[in-house]
Design a protein around this motif. Structure first.
Motif, PDB file in Angstrom:
ATOM      1  N   ASP A 155       0.826  -1.202   0.000  1.00  0.00           N
ATOM      2  CA  ASP A 155       0.000   0.000   0.000  1.00  0.00           C
ATOM      3  C   ASP A 155       0.860   1.250   0.000  1.00  0.00           C
ATOM      4  OD1 ASP A 155       0.675  -1.125   2.666  1.00  0.00           O
ATOM      5  OD2 ASP A 155      -0.110   0.798   3.365  1.00  0.00           O
ATOM      6  N   THR A 159      -0.232   5.233   0.533  1.00  0.00           N
ATOM      7  CA  THR A 159      -1.278   6.230   0.727  1.00  0.00           C
ATOM      8  C   THR A 159      -0.651   7.616   0.733  1.00  0.00           C
ATOM      9  OG1 THR A 159      -2.654   4.688   1.979  1.00  0.00           O
ATOM     10  CG2 THR A 159      -3.108   7.034   2.261  1.00  0.00           C
ATOM     11  N   TYR A 216      -4.807  -0.821  -0.781  1.00  0.00           N
ATOM     12  CA  TYR A 216      -4.990  -0.822   0.674  1.00  0.00           C
ATOM     13  C   TYR A 216      -6.149  -1.746   1.054  1.00  0.00           C
ATOM     14  CZ  TYR A 216      -6.316   0.529   5.378  1.00  0.00           C
ATOM     15  OH  TYR A 216      -6.645   0.479   6.710  1.00  0.00           O
TER      16      TYR A 216
END
Length: 594
Positions: A444, A446, A521
């Motif tokens: 992931d 972000t 995610y």
């Protein structure tokens, strides 16, 4: 060429110069690069790669695109006494400190005398641009709350200070009454130049209240600093009113320069003004207080893009939505970049027109996805991924790269931008985020923008309960198995409602955030099970102010402070955790479609 004489553009002349520069953006950029290479081609840094050549082709084909670690050894040599010619042909007059909150460590950037001329050129553009949309803004006074940071010594004697401290201490700022007559501030210079931020803020607010009926513009550099000033006013308005009532500065102000400056403003008791302010500040609600205290104000000027967008609801609360939020320029410690030609646009739509005379700019192509090319700061950037001003494409994302007269060459600023349009031949960019501020545990990634967007959706769940999210930050907690995202939230305007009554809502906020995060995610959470449920930790009121104090005590500047959206400092995490009131976890897996 920027030689100082061509920087004193005012009014219509400034707008005409803006049109000239942007109409020939490509040519101006090429001339700027040629001038930099002519001046600095004999420096040790450029000679290392160009072997005596000074042409544009050799520069682009031989000089690498670098991050701070690529230039840091030369900066360290200079601050330990070696000559400026390691990087630039002009004497380095100071080292500029970055805010140090984007990735936890302040950086030092070389600066030369004429850099102040370039910054002044940008400041001279602002009021003519704003005046086209808000006529008469150049009349009256501006209550702009500006602060300096104490300088740090270096072994060679060069001052190390923030870019704004540098400007406020310069002859350009001190001589603004002659060069920029519209830059009429309520704050005395002595208050701005006081390095005790509490005394400085007190005196500046006091001056703004004394002159409240002359104020046409409100603001600070960043929205966070302006809101901190409102919080300070909430805590100290009684003392401020007492000083105005008595016509005498209270004993808490001990700085001699501040005492002298404020004694001139408090020349006699003014009980009527004190009663007016007391009546306004003593109300049960501070919604719209800015308009009541400064009734002639036309707008609030502050940076409200990027991570500063979080403060928009609070600014709108204190102005009751009646004062436009104006974001005027895009700048950094390394270089000033551009101006906003549409100051009344919605904060979410702010774009900056690149000023091609500020330095030489290149762009790392990221395509239609801001994270499609993830190159670590110390990795080599492929040459075919670096383009110049005239090659950028509408809608595409880029990481900006700067070359300056002061000795930065093909330096990665670290900002991700998106091309939103063009003004004449100059591109216009929307600031997206800092490229290195992300949360990551597995595959992931972000970004700051992704986090902000997801929190924006989640905090709407608070609104029906009269709860406002005041501040937030995050970190990726790898100490648990599996690791999980942790968000620290400071909430306000709860009234009589207790946290226990908000339990269900805050848990729903957790899952709402996860639902808005990207596919990778959600897959890691729901399918691969390599990331645990997201956690919100609600902290005590005032925690983020304490966090700000911590970073300032470590060398940050109140002017340039931006709440780090991803915490890496163990000391900062310890402070946050010490103030946690209650924790809430996502109650279920986010939706995931394989």
């Amino acid at each position: 060429m920027m030689n100082g004489k061509k920087l004193e553009y005012k009014g219509e002349e400034a707008l005409k110069e803006l049109e000239r520069l942007t109409a020939k953006a490509g040519e101006v950029q090429e001339d700027i690069l040629k001038e930099i290479l002519t001046r600095n081609g004999d420096t040790e840094y450029l000679n290392k790669y160009m072997k005596g050549a000074k042409d544009v082709h050799s520069f682009k084909s031989r000089v690498p695109v670098i991050g701070y670690n690529g230039i840091k050894p030369y900066i360290q040599r200079i601050i330990h006494g070696e000559d400026s010619s390691l990087l630039t042909s002009h004497p380095i007059t100071e080292m500029l400190c970055s805010s140090g909150t984007s990735n936890g460590e302040p950086k030092l950037m070389p600066s030369i005398a004429e850099d102040l001329d370039r910054r002044t050129f940008v400041y001279n553009l602002i009021m003519p641009i704003v005046n086209q949309y808000i006529p008469g803004s150049d009349e009256g006074k501006a209550m702009y709350l500006y602060f300096i940071k104490a300088e740090m010594p270096t072994p060679c004697g060069l001052p190390a200070r923030t870019v704004l401290t540098s400007y406020y201490k310069s002859k350009h700022f001190k001589g603004r009454s002659r060069n920029m007559p519209y830059y009429d501030l309520t704050s005395p210079d002595q208050a701005i130049l006081c390095d005790d931020s509490n005394q400085s803020m007190y005196c500046q607010l006091l001056a703004g209240l004394v002159l409240r009926h002359q104020v046409l513009r409100l603001g600070a550099v960043f929205a966070s600093a302006f809101l901190r000033s409102i919080t300070f006013l909430e805590k100290n308005w009684v003392r401020l009113c007492n000083d105005i009532r008595k016509g005498k500065l209270g004993p808490s102000i001990t700085d001699p320069e501040c005492q002298l400056a404020m004694s001139n403003m408090l020349s006699s008791p003014n009980p009527c003004l004190a009663d007016e302010i007391e009546g306004i500040c003593g109300c049960s609600s501070w919604k719209g207080i800015l308009c009541r205290l400064w009734p002639k104000a036309k707008y609030i000027e502050a940076v409200v893009t990027g991570s500063m967008a979080q403060y928009i609801p609070s600014l709108e609360y204190y102005s009751d939505g009646k004062l436009p939020l104006v974001c005027t320029m895009y700048a950094s410690s390394e270089c000033y970049f551009g101006v906003n030609l549409k100051p009344l646009c919605d904060p979410s739509e702010v774009s900056f027109t690149l000023l091609p005379n500020m330095g030489y700019f290149e762009f790392i192509e990221l395509g239609k996805n801001a994270w499609s090319l993830d190159i670590d700061e110390d990795e080599e950037v492929p040459r075919d991924k670096v383009v110049d001003v005239i090659q950028v494409i509408l809608g595409h994302y880029y990481e900006i790269v700067a070359t300056t007269f002061a000795g930065l060459y093909r330096y990665r600023i670290g900002d991700v931008l998106q091309v939103t349009g063009f003004h004449n031949k100059a591109p216009q960019f929307k600031f997206i985020c800092r490229r290195n501020v992300i949360l990551s545990l597995e595959n992931d990634k972000t970004s700051e923008e992704d986090l902000y967007k997801s929190i924006t959706v989640a905090k709407k769940l608070l609104e029906p309960h009269n709860v406002l999210l005041l501040e937030y930050t995050s970190y990726a907690d790898a100490s648990t198995v599996p690791g999980h995202y942790v968000l620290y939230w400071e909430i306000g305007h709860v009234g009589q409602m207790t946290l226990s009554k908000l339990d269900e809502v805050l848990r729903e906020c957790c899952i709402a955030i996860e639902e808005e995060l990207d596919y990778i995610y959600r897959r890691c959470r729901s399918h691969d099970r390599c990331i645990g449920p997201l956690e919100i930790r609600v902290v005590q009121p005032g925690t983020f102010e304490a966090l700000m104090d911590l970073f300032i005590s470590q060398g940050g500047s109140i002017n340039q402070y931006k709440t780090p959206r991803c915490i890496k400092s163990r000391t900062a995490l310890k402070l946050l955790d010490a103030n946690v009131k209650e924790c809430f976890f996502s109650p279920r897996d986010p939706k995931w479609v394989p």
